[in-house]
Design a protein around this motif. Structure first.
Motif, PDB file in Angstrom:
ATOM      1  N   LYS A  39      36.053  10.397  42.498  1.00  0.00           N
ATOM      2  CA  LYS A  39      37.503  10.604  42.713  1.00  0.00           C
ATOM      3  C   LYS A  39      37.824  12.038  43.140  1.00  0.00           C
ATOM      4  O   LYS A  39      38.140  12.282  44.302  1.00  0.00           O
ATOM      5  CB  LYS A  39      38.288  10.273  41.438  1.00  0.00           C
ATOM      6  N   THR A  40      37.703  12.965  42.173  1.00  0.00           N
ATOM      7  CA  THR A  40      38.211  14.326  42.382  1.00  0.00           C
ATOM      8  C   THR A  40      37.422  15.066  43.458  1.00  0.00           C
ATOM      9  O   THR A  40      36.210  15.244  43.319  1.00  0.00           O
ATOM     10  CB  THR A  40      38.154  15.120  41.061  1.00  0.00           C
ATOM     11  N   GLY A  41      38.099  15.472  44.509  1.00  0.00           N
ATOM     12  CA  GLY A  41      37.436  16.213  45.580  1.00  0.00           C
ATOM     13  C   GLY A  41      36.804  15.319  46.624  1.00  0.00           C
ATOM     14  O   GLY A  41      36.323  15.794  47.652  1.00  0.00           O
ATOM     15  N   LEU A  71      37.688  31.510  30.796  1.00  0.00           N
ATOM     16  CA  LEU A  71      36.454  30.708  30.898  1.00  0.00           C
ATOM     17  C   LEU A  71      36.297  30.097  32.291  1.00  0.00           C
ATOM     18  O   LEU A  71      35.210  30.122  32.877  1.00  0.00           O
ATOM     19  CB  LEU A  71      36.481  29.544  29.896  1.00  0.00           C
ATOM     20  N   GLU A  72      37.381  29.557  32.782  1.00  0.00           N
ATOM     21  CA  GLU A  72      37.313  28.780  34.027  1.00  0.00           C
ATOM     22  C   GLU A  72      37.028  29.622  35.262  1.00  0.00           C
ATOM     23  O   GLU A  72      36.635  29.098  36.292  1.00  0.00           O
ATOM     24  CB  GLU A  72      38.594  27.965  34.233  1.00  0.00           C
ATOM     25  N   GLN A  73      37.192  30.966  35.147  1.00  0.00           N
ATOM     26  CA  GLN A  73      36.793  31.843  36.250  1.00  0.00           C
ATOM     27  C   GLN A  73      35.345  31.602  36.628  1.00  0.00           C
ATOM     28  O   GLN A  73      34.926  31.856  37.739  1.00  0.00           O
ATOM     29  CB  GLN A  73      36.831  33.301  35.801  1.00  0.00           C
ATOM     30  N   GLU A  76      33.125  26.171  38.909  1.00  0.00           N
ATOM     31  CA  GLU A  76      33.564  25.858  40.272  1.00  0.00           C
ATOM     32  C   GLU A  76      34.239  24.487  40.350  1.00  0.00           C
ATOM     33  O   GLU A  76      34.434  23.933  41.417  1.00  0.00           O
ATOM     34  CB  GLU A  76      32.403  25.972  41.270  1.00  0.00           C
ATOM     35  N   HIS A  77      34.600  23.927  39.190  1.00  0.00           N
ATOM     36  CA  HIS A  77      35.269  22.624  39.177  1.00  0.00           C
ATOM     37  C   HIS A  77      36.716  22.756  39.658  1.00  0.00           C
ATOM     38  O   HIS A  77      37.358  23.761  39.388  1.00  0.00           O
ATOM     39  CB  HIS A  77      35.236  22.070  37.752  1.00  0.00           C
ATOM     40  N   PRO A  78      37.229  21.730  40.382  1.00  0.00           N
ATOM     41  CA  PRO A  78      38.630  21.786  40.833  1.00  0.00           C
ATOM     42  C   PRO A  78      39.628  22.025  39.687  1.00  0.00           C
ATOM     43  O   PRO A  78      40.629  22.717  39.886  1.00  0.00           O
ATOM     44  CB  PRO A  78      38.859  20.412  41.465  1.00  0.00           C
ATOM     45  N   LEU A 190      34.250   5.934  40.953  1.00  0.00           N
ATOM     46  CA  LEU A 190      33.667   6.402  39.692  1.00  0.00           C
ATOM     47  C   LEU A 190      34.252   7.769  39.395  1.00  0.00           C
ATOM     48  O   LEU A 190      34.201   8.650  40.239  1.00  0.00           O
ATOM     49  CB  LEU A 190      32.157   6.606  39.838  1.00  0.00           C
ATOM     50  N   THR A 191      34.763   7.949  38.192  1.00  0.00           N
ATOM     51  CA  THR A 191      35.305   9.269  37.877  1.00  0.00           C
ATOM     52  C   THR A 191      35.093   9.631  36.421  1.00  0.00           C
ATOM     53  O   THR A 191      35.077   8.759  35.551  1.00  0.00           O
ATOM     54  CB  THR A 191      36.809   9.354  38.223  1.00  0.00           C
ATOM     55  N   GLY A 192      34.947  10.903  36.186  1.00  0.00           N
ATOM     56  CA  GLY A 192      34.879  11.406  34.826  1.00  0.00           C
ATOM     57  C   GLY A 192      36.257  11.557  34.219  1.00  0.00           C
ATOM     58  O   GLY A 192      36.404  11.818  33.038  1.00  0.00           O
ATOM     59  N   ILE A 240      28.712  18.653  40.702  1.00  0.00           N
ATOM     60  CA  ILE A 240      27.463  18.716  39.940  1.00  0.00           C
ATOM     61  C   ILE A 240      27.283  17.387  39.208  1.00  0.00           C
ATOM     62  O   ILE A 240      26.181  16.844  39.107  1.00  0.00           O
ATOM     63  CB  ILE A 240      27.538  19.852  38.887  1.00  0.00           C
ATOM     64  N   ASN A 241      28.401  16.862  38.738  1.00  0.00           N
ATOM     65  CA  ASN A 241      28.396  15.604  37.981  1.00  0.00           C
ATOM     66  C   ASN A 241      27.988  14.407  38.826  1.00  0.00           C
ATOM     67  O   ASN A 241      27.647  13.361  38.294  1.00  0.00           O
ATOM     68  CB  ASN A 241      29.782  15.366  37.372  1.00  0.00           C
ATOM     69  N   ASP A 242      28.060  14.546  40.144  1.00  0.00           N
ATOM     70  CA  ASP A 242      27.691  13.447  41.034  1.00  0.00           C
ATOM     71  C   ASP A 242      26.223  13.501  41.449  1.00  0.00           C
ATOM     72  O   ASP A 242      25.699  12.536  42.013  1.00  0.00           O
ATOM     73  CB  ASP A 242      28.549  13.485  42.310  1.00  0.00           C
TER      74      ASP A 242
HETATM   75  P1  ADP Z   1      35.367  13.494  38.894  1.00  0.00           P
HETATM   76  O1  ADP Z   1      34.366  12.451  38.545  1.00  0.00           O
HETATM   77  O2  ADP Z   1      36.737  12.877  39.070  1.00  0.00           O
HETATM   78  O3  ADP Z   1      34.997  14.319  40.075  1.00  0.00           O
HETATM   79  P2  ADP Z   1      34.323  15.212  36.818  1.00  0.00           P
HETATM   80  O4  ADP Z   1      33.299  14.259  36.295  1.00  0.00           O
HETATM   81  O5  ADP Z   1      33.850  16.400  37.564  1.00  0.00           O
HETATM   82  O6  ADP Z   1      35.482  14.456  37.650  1.00  0.00           O
HETATM   83  O7  ADP Z   1      35.187  15.718  35.613  1.00  0.00           O
HETATM   84  C1  ADP Z   1      35.670  14.790  34.718  1.00  0.00           C
HETATM   85  C2  ADP Z   1      36.558  15.410  33.732  1.00  0.00           C
HETATM   86  O8  ADP Z   1      35.826  16.365  32.979  1.00  0.00           O
HETATM   87  C3  ADP Z   1      37.730  16.170  34.309  1.00  0.00           C
HETATM   88  O9  ADP Z   1      38.802  15.317  34.617  1.00  0.00           O
HETATM   89  C4  ADP Z   1      38.032  17.089  33.155  1.00  0.00           C
HETATM   90  O10 ADP Z   1      38.738  16.375  32.172  1.00  0.00           O
HETATM   91  C5  ADP Z   1      36.661  17.425  32.611  1.00  0.00           C
HETATM   92  N1  ADP Z   1      36.127  18.648  33.191  1.00  0.00           N
HETATM   93  C6  ADP Z   1      35.134  18.790  34.075  1.00  0.00           C
HETATM   94  N2  ADP Z   1      34.924  20.070  34.387  1.00  0.00           N
HETATM   95  C7  ADP Z   1      35.836  20.776  33.698  1.00  0.00           C
HETATM   96  C8  ADP Z   1      36.169  22.168  33.599  1.00  0.00           C
HETATM   97  N3  ADP Z   1      35.524  23.115  34.279  1.00  0.00           N
HETATM   98  N4  ADP Z   1      37.172  22.497  32.759  1.00  0.00           N
HETATM   99  C9  ADP Z   1      37.839  21.563  32.057  1.00  0.00           C
HETATM  100  N5  ADP Z   1      37.597  20.245  32.134  1.00  0.00           N
HETATM  101  C10 ADP Z   1      36.610  19.864  32.929  1.00  0.00           C
END
Ligand code: ADP
Ligand code: MG
Length: 294
Positions: A39-41, A71-73, A76-78, A190-192, A240-242
């Motif tokens: 999904k995301t991105g 922390l989030e700096q 590289e997640h959206p 598929l999404t997290g 990275i999760n993909d």
């Molecule tokens: P997607 O599958 O839609 O690309 P991800 O698997 O990357 O999404 O992330 C799933 C969820 O994990 C996000 O919606 C968020 O809730 C959490 N998450 C992932 N990375 C971060 C982050 N850097 N900071 C906070 N939450 C995060």
């Protein structure tokens, strides 16, 4: 004629900003009959906006944002980019981070001023045994509005929640329609992310099969399931999760511009400018290439 057609296909794809890394990938993309999208991105722009900050106890919204943005700096997640941007927009000065960990599909954690700070989703917090009941109602409201919600904790105590919104890519719906017309029978997302955000985007993109709250291993498992059914499986992702799912698929396709380096390396095909309609283009090109061979 076989290698010639494949080379011609790869060359033609390259002219359209699609990097095909091997002849095998060129052939297999034309055979794909199950296509799984992150999904995301991928189906969305991945340019999230912070839509709200909830705070608990004597915390200020700015404190919640300060901890999270610090922390989030380093991620590289959206979701991370959106939180950092929200902090910048408010002129919030960020404290130093002493250690930092990414938990793919979950969130991030680290040390700030001697305190352990965590930012992540409901499942992540549940796994770590951090109580989030105080914000359950607010989280559910946000999620049913199609938003992504992440919690913030300090020393394993919940201090707030940040909600974010993303937009479906303009070309997603048309792309899904074209893929169906071209005979890709199984299309899923598929999404997290949570179910509310997932189903809103899926509806907008015209995808009817949705798997939400999928950790990286779960995405990989979905690919395996389709393989076991005898499908030729394509996976499209950016994170990275993909990466495990991109590797496990017959053909992994990565978004090359906004996506992570890790996804691009795990993939067989890279869409250089993130235009998701090129997924349909490359499937059609693959099908055409196979017709030349036979
Ligand atoms: P997607 O599958 O839609 O690309 P991800 O698997 O990357 O999404 O992330 C799933 C969820 O994990 C996000 O919606 C968020 O809730 C959490 N998450 C992932 N990375 C971060 C982050 N850097 N900071 C906070 N939450 C995060
Ligand atoms: Mg993604």
């Amino acid at each position: 004629a076989t290698p010639t057609a494949i080379m011609a296909g790869i060359g033609s794809a390259a002219k359209h900003g699609i990097l095909i890394k091997s002849g095998v990938a060129m052939e297999q993309i034309g055979l794909v009959n199950a296509l799984l999208f992150d999904k995301t991105g991928t189906l969305t722009e991945g340019k999230l906006q912070v839509t709200g900050v909830a705070r608990l106890h004597n915390q200020q919204a700015e404190d919640v944002l300060r901890l999270a943005a610090a922390l989030e700096q380093h991620s590289e997640h959206p979701v991370a980019h959106a939180i950092v941007k929200a902090g910048e927009d408010r002129g919030i000065k960020l404290p130093q981070v002493d250690s930092f960990l990414v938990h793919p599909g979950n969130g991030v954690s680290g040390q700030i001023d001697g305190h352990e700070v965590m930012v992540g989703n409901r499942r992540f917090f549940a796994d770590k045994g951090i109580e989030t009941a105080e914000l359950t109602q607010m989280r559910e409201e946000q999620e049913s509005a199609g938003h992504t919600a992440v919690f913030v904790a300090r020393d394993r105590k919940l201090v707030g929640m940040i909600s974010l919104a993303d937009r479906v890519r303009l070309e997603s719906r048309d792309t899904i329609g074209r893929l169906r017309l071209n005979g890709v029978g199984e299309i899923a997302m598929l999404t997290g992310d949570n179910r509310g955000a997932a189903s809103q985007i899926a509806r907008q993109a015209g995808v009817t099969t949705v798997y939400a709250e999928q950790f990286p291993e779960a995405k990989y498992q979905r690919v395996e399931e389709h393989r076991q059914k005898g499908h030729i499986v394509g996976m499209v992702g950016d994170g990275i999760n993909d990466a495990p799912a991109l590797t496990a698929a017959h053909v992994g396709i990565a978004m090359g511009a906004g996506g992570t380096q890790i996804a691009a390396e795990a993939a067989d095909i890279v869409i250089m400018n993130d235009d998701v309609s090129k997924v349909a283009d490359v499937v059609q090109l693959g099908q055409k290439t196979l017709r030349v061979i036979r």
